[in-house]
Structure formats: structure tokens, C-alpha cells
Scaffold this active site. Structure first.
Site, short mmCIF file in Angstrom:
data_model
loop_
_atom_site.label_atom_id
_atom_site.label_comp_id
_atom_site.label_asym_id
_atom_site.label_seq_id
_atom_site.Cartn_x
_atom_site.Cartn_y
_atom_site.Cartn_z
N GLU A 175 0.83 -1.21 0.00
CA GLU A 175 0.00 0.00 0.00
C GLU A 175 0.86 1.26 0.00
OE1 GLU A 175 -2.66 0.31 3.36
OE2 GLU A 175 -3.76 1.98 2.44
N GLU A 207 -12.20 1.52 4.84
CA GLU A 207 -11.19 1.81 5.87
C GLU A 207 -11.37 3.28 6.22
OE1 GLU A 207 -6.56 0.67 6.36
OE2 GLU A 207 -6.94 2.42 5.10
MN LIG Z 1 -5.38 2.18 3.66
#
Ligand SMILES: [Mn+2]
Length: 271
Positions: free
Chosen positions: A153, A247
């Protein structure tokens, strides 16, 4: 595309962008009631995940495991894959490996986010990228044994100085000896760093392995100012069939944030 919602089991991460907190069973029940396909779990470590029990819990609610996060490696244990100390780097790889094995047994990929660390304080960018690349390759080979990818990420500039944009991260991943690493594209980070989120997704194409479904202010999609129309068009163009995983901050509360995320998921995936 499939829906997922985040659950943090890490008290040290409090204040972070996770929808549900602390109680895996109650969180799974909420997720199932709201209609989510899957949950994404952030455990304090692999030892906190009794794989058989988690599998049973998910099965009882008809949920899949979308991914397992390794963020506690940094937040709780101060382990980074680019730490100047070789012993710490080795521990970091060990910590992430155990999570990869637990996730793999649940049929899910693990995420490398904040454990990537940063360069500086005596570590050059080249050194840090060398360590990161080697660690990702080792971890990706481990994930491959479970038949799942490893997710990397890119984070925004306030969280790492390694890779902030998908394009540069994708080029880096192409240079690794393992090609089993996919991008986790987080729409919140992207809203800070990309010139055009839709173009960045199009350019990353088949490397897009997972998506964090968060608005510009880390609230549920629809509650910030991210323009979803071109983003969803880009995801359809690249034939993305993975998760849109909420998220987001638990605002105004966990269940409301989850419900808002599910409403937005439905709005944007039922054309
Ligand atoms: Mn994230």
C-alpha cells in the site's frame, strides 16, 4: 466488485481509520447484518488470530476474509522493513510472515502498509528501497505458497516517503524478483497524492489488487468531496473485481460509518 469493512483489534491504533474495534465476533455480526461480503482484520499479531476459530466465526456469518493488516508490526511493536538495524528488519519480516501464514489459511492476502517505514535518519532512499524490495520479494514468495498475493500500500506523504503514488509504486513492483505483489490503492491517500485518481487506477491496471474505499476526509464514501463517477468508471475499465473495503473513521459511530459505506457501495456498484 465485493464489499468489505475494517475491524481493528489493536488498542494502540485507536484514533485510526478503522470502522469496527476490539470485538471480532460483535463486529462480524454487524458486518453480516449490514450485508458486507467480507471483513478486513487488523490484529496485534498472528498469535492473536486463532485461525480455526476465525474461520468458524466468518463461516457462521457467511463472511469472507478480505485481507489481514500488518500495521500493528509498526504501531505496536515498532518493526519496520526499512529499519537501519538488520535485526529489526529481520524481526519485521518474521512478524509479517506469521500474518501472511494466518491470512493464507483464511484464503486472504496480507497488507504491507505502515511496516514499510521510511528513508532518512542515516538511511538513504536507495538503501531503504533495496531493503523494502528484498523484503517484499521474500514475503510475496511466502504468500504464493498459500495461493494469494501480497498487498503493498503506497501511503500519503505524511505517513511514508518511500512511495506516495500508485504509478511509481507499480514500476518498483515490476522491478522485483517476485511478481506476486499487488497494489492496495487507498482512495484517501490517492486523493492527497494523485493528479487524477481515475488515471492512476487505469495506469496501474492489473496491478490493482485491493482498494480502500474512503473519502477525501477518511469518512465513508459520499461524506467527503471525492468524485466517485470517474473512479468507478476506471475500475470497470480495468475489470477490477476485488474488494472495495471501507477503511474509514468510525464517524459518527462505527455502525453508522459501516452503514454509510454499505449504502455508498450499493449506490456505486449497482449501475
Ligand atoms: Mn489504507
Amino acid at each position: 466488485m465485493k464489499s468489505a469493512v475494517t475491524i481493528s483489534l489493536v488498542p494502540e491504533a485507536r484514533g485510526g481509520p478503522f470502522v469496527f474495534w476490539d470485538d471480532l465476533a460483535a463486529s462480524c455480526q454487524h458486518a453480516a447484518e449490514l450485508g458486507f461480503d467480507a471483513v478486513e482484520v487488523f490484529p496485534p499479531g498472528a498469535d492473536a488470530l486463532d485461525v480455526a476459530k476465525v474461520a468458524q466465526l466468518l463461516g457462521a456469518h457467511g463472511l469472507q476474509c478480505a485481507a489481514i493488516g500488518t500495521g500493528a508490526g509498526w504501531v505496536k511493536h515498532k518493526l519496520r522493513l526499512t529499519d537501519p538495524d538488520a535485526a529489526v528488519r529481520q524481526k519485521a519480516i518474521g512478524f509479517a510472515s506469521e500474518i501472511i501464514d494466518a491470512a493464507g489459511m483464511l484464503g486472504a492476502p496480507a497488507i504491507i502498509g505502515s511496516m514499510q517505514g521510511r528513508w532518512g535518519e542515516g538511511v538513504t532512499r536507495d538503501q531503504a528501497l533495496g531493503w523494502l524490495g528484498e523484503a517484499l520479494a521474500v514475503l510475496a514468495e511466502r504468500a504464493a505458497r498459500h495461493g494469494v498475493p501480497l498487498l503493498y500500500e503506497p501511503l500519503n506523504r505524511y505517513e511514508t516517503n518511500l512511495f506516495n503514488r500508485q504509478g511509481e509504486a507499480a514500476a518498483f513492483l515490476r522491478s522485483l524478483r517476485s511478481q506476486n505483489v499487488q497494489l492496495l490503492c487507498d482512495l484517501f491517500h490517492m486523493s492527497i497524492e494523485e493528479s487524477c485518481i481515475a488515471d492512476a487506477l487505469r495506469a496501474a491496471g492489473p496491478r490493482v489488487g485491493h482498494l480502500h474505499f474512503a473519502d477525501s476526509n477518511r469518512q465513508a464514501i459520499g461524506w467527503g468531496h471525492t468524485d466517485m463517477t470517474p473512479i468507478m468508471a476506471a475500475l470497470r475499465e480495468i475489470n477490477y473485481t476485488g474488494y472495495l473495503s471501507a477503511e474509514v473513521l468510525p464517524l459518527p459511530d462505527s455502525v453508522s460509518a459501516a452503514r454509510r459505506s454499505m449504502e455508498s457501495f450499493r449506490r456505486w456498484t449497482t449501475a
